[in-house]
Design a protein around this motif. Structure first.
Motif, PDB file in Angstrom:
ATOM      1  N   PHE A 190      20.334  10.382   6.634  1.00 23.61           N
ATOM      2  CA  PHE A 190      21.372  10.969   7.483  1.00 23.61           C
ATOM      3  C   PHE A 190      21.067  12.417   7.887  1.00 23.61           C
ATOM      4  N   GLU A 208      36.035   0.635   9.472  1.00 21.21           N
ATOM      5  CA  GLU A 208      36.441   1.816  10.231  1.00 21.21           C
ATOM      6  C   GLU A 208      35.755   1.955  11.582  1.00 21.21           C
ATOM      7  N   SER A 209      34.627   1.289  11.770  1.00 20.63           N
ATOM      8  CA  SER A 209      33.846   1.534  12.997  1.00 20.63           C
ATOM      9  C   SER A 209      33.109   0.272  13.434  1.00 20.63           C
ATOM     10  N   ARG A 215      24.684  14.634   8.029  1.00 23.14           N
ATOM     11  CA  ARG A 215      24.503  14.814   9.485  1.00 23.14           C
ATOM     12  C   ARG A 215      24.851  16.234   9.891  1.00 23.14           C
ATOM     13  N   HIS A 264      29.923  12.478  14.735  1.00 25.10           N
ATOM     14  CA  HIS A 264      29.094  11.846  13.706  1.00 25.10           C
ATOM     15  C   HIS A 264      28.997  10.332  13.845  1.00 25.10           C
ATOM     16  N   ASN A 265      29.808   9.723  14.717  1.00 27.05           N
ATOM     17  CA  ASN A 265      29.540   8.317  15.065  1.00 27.05           C
ATOM     18  C   ASN A 265      30.056   7.999  16.472  1.00 27.05           C
ATOM     19  N   CYS A 267      21.647   4.704  14.138  1.00 27.64           N
ATOM     20  CA  CYS A 267      21.813   4.441  12.707  1.00 27.64           C
ATOM     21  C   CYS A 267      21.884   2.929  12.594  1.00 27.64           C
ATOM     22  N   ASP A 293      24.783   6.294  15.882  1.00 24.64           N
ATOM     23  CA  ASP A 293      25.004   4.861  15.625  1.00 24.64           C
ATOM     24  C   ASP A 293      24.263   3.984  16.633  1.00 24.64           C
ATOM     25  N   TRP A 346      30.020   0.155  13.842  1.00 29.02           N
ATOM     26  CA  TRP A 346      28.849   0.115  12.953  1.00 29.02           C
ATOM     27  C   TRP A 346      29.164  -0.691  11.697  1.00 29.02           C
ATOM     28  N   ARG A 347      30.307  -0.402  11.112  1.00 28.82           N
ATOM     29  CA  ARG A 347      30.689  -1.041   9.850  1.00 28.82           C
ATOM     30  C   ARG A 347      30.876  -2.546  10.046  1.00 28.82           C
ATOM     31  N   PHE A 403      35.558   8.930  11.012  1.00 18.57           N
ATOM     32  CA  PHE A 403      34.708   7.860  11.559  1.00 18.57           C
ATOM     33  C   PHE A 403      35.476   6.839  12.405  1.00 18.57           C
ATOM     34  N   ASP A 441      23.463   1.762   2.269  1.00 18.07           N
ATOM     35  CA  ASP A 441      23.917   2.640   3.365  1.00 18.07           C
ATOM     36  C   ASP A 441      24.223   4.078   2.935  1.00 18.07           C
ATOM     37  N   ARG A 442      25.066   4.249   1.907  1.00 18.62           N
ATOM     38  CA  ARG A 442      25.459   5.620   1.547  1.00 18.62           C
ATOM     39  C   ARG A 442      25.078   5.981   0.106  1.00 18.62           C
ATOM     40  N   PRO A 452      27.120  10.411   4.987  1.00 13.46           N
ATOM     41  CA  PRO A 452      26.708  10.618   6.377  1.00 13.46           C
ATOM     42  C   PRO A 452      27.373  11.839   7.025  1.00 13.46           C
TER      43      PRO A 452
HETATM   44  O1  AHR Z   1      27.570   5.226   6.677  1.00 16.84           O
HETATM   45  C1  AHR Z   1      27.275   4.960   8.001  1.00 16.84           C
HETATM   46  C2  AHR Z   1      28.370   5.433   8.890  1.00 16.84           C
HETATM   47  O2  AHR Z   1      29.602   4.868   8.510  1.00 16.84           O
HETATM   48  C3  AHR Z   1      28.238   5.101  10.345  1.00 16.84           C
HETATM   49  O3  AHR Z   1      27.507   6.021  11.071  1.00 16.84           O
HETATM   50  C4  AHR Z   1      29.673   5.140  10.761  1.00 16.84           C
HETATM   51  O4  AHR Z   1      29.908   4.614  12.032  1.00 16.84           O
HETATM   52  C5  AHR Z   1      30.245   4.358   9.664  1.00 16.84           C
HETATM   53  O5  AHR Z   1      31.599   4.346   9.617  1.00 16.84           O
END
Ligand code: AHR
Length: 306
Positions: free
Chosen positions: A123, A28-29, A162, A211-212, A260, A240, A31-32, A186, A105-106, A158
């Protein structure tokens, strides 16, 4: 070793390599993507046989992947849970099969006895750092500062944390007001779409907290297309510190980024090896992170790896 399974326990590859099943959230991002790449590279470097599965941001896909890892009798299962709730059943199945689970991560809201450790960022702290910066930035404000918030995926750790940390921090300055808060999942596309709607509904936005980075970058486009200057007319604070975010910060279009760190691969491989060897690991392993203002982003950008 302290594995206790003795002899030739089915480990998938038969090569004696540690077999790690990893269920990733999605792509999705930025970061991912950096997180995935780091985990794949770290597995290679550590001689770990990685079974990687992309859940495309769907919990049911993650549950199916974990069940398949259990069936394959991998040595260790790791996953980055898309949302916090709904994991009890599958985690109990892993436990019954004697396969240790590492959260990466989560977090989840399941009982902590159902996983070995949780490796990742704090977070709440990240949200606080974003809020603290705004408190400082607007310490002399005499009028209300209107903030809009782009939240991460609904129900994701997150996003929940956050938001919580940010709200706690900005409470120090009663002028700081969140006038609207919505999920942008995200992603850059959703960030843009939601910001377009927010710009139509509110003519007096001073600050965006996303948030990102990706949602912030999408929103930045919406702000520009609305004829406003990001970083000036609307200040942008994100989380991020991926390359595109850092570029926007160095260019003066973002104002502040809370880091992050997605580079969890090395720690994940170490942890998986220890767990397989029966060594005890800390129940919580917190990632070390910093913050960036525009000057620090300019310095860091040339050597930023992701
Ligand atoms: O879990 C981390 C978050 O997930 C990151 O901040 C975000 O960019 C990602 O999608």
């Amino acid at each position: 070793s302290a594995c206790g399974s003795g002899g030739d326990s089915a480990s998938g590859s038969g090569s004696g390599k540690l077999v790690l099943g990893f269920s990733q959230v999605g792509a999705e991002s930025g970061w991912r993507t950096a997180n995935t790449k780091d985990i794949q590279e770290a597995a290679k470097a550590a001689g770990v046989d990685l079974k990687f599965s992309d859940a495309q941001q769907k919990q049911e896909n993650q549950i199916a992947a974990i069940r398949s890892f259990i069936k394959q009798k991998v040595d260790v299962i790791a996953f980055s849970p898309v949302v916090v709730t709904g994991w009890d059943a599958v985690l109990k199945e892993a436990k019954a099969a004697d396969i240790p689970v590492v959260l990466t991560d989560r977090a989840v809201d399941s009982d902590a006895s159902l996983y070995v450790t949780f490796l990742g960022s704090d977070f709440v702290e990240e949200g606080k750092k974003a809020g603290d910066w705004l408190v400082g930035e607007y310490k002399d404000a005499k009028e209300p500062v209107n903030i809009v918030q782009l939240e991460g995926t609904v129900g994701a750790a997150p996003a929940i944390d956050r938001k919580k940390g940010f709200e706690q921090a900005i409470a120090a300055n009663p002028n700081l007001k969140v006038i609207a808060s919505q999920s942008g999942d995200f992603t850059r596309a959703k960030g843009k779409e939601v910001m377009q709607a927010l710009l139509k509904a509110h003519k007096d936005i001073d600050v965006l907290f996303a948030h990102n980075d990706d949602m912030g970058l999408g929103a930045m486009q919406a702000i520009q297309e609305a004829g406003l200057t990001p970083g000036k007319d609307i200040k942008i604070v994100t989380v991020d510190a991926v390359k595109d975010g850092m570029q926007a910060l160095a260019d003066g279009k973002f104002n502040f980024i809370v880091e992050c760190n997605p580079l969890l691969g090395g720690q994940l491989m170490d942890t998986a090896k220890k767990v397989k060897a029966g060594e005890t690991v800390a129940k919580r392993i917190v990632t070390v992170e910093t913050v960036f203002d525009q000057a620090k982003a300019k310095e860091a950008l040339p050597t930023r790896k992701y």
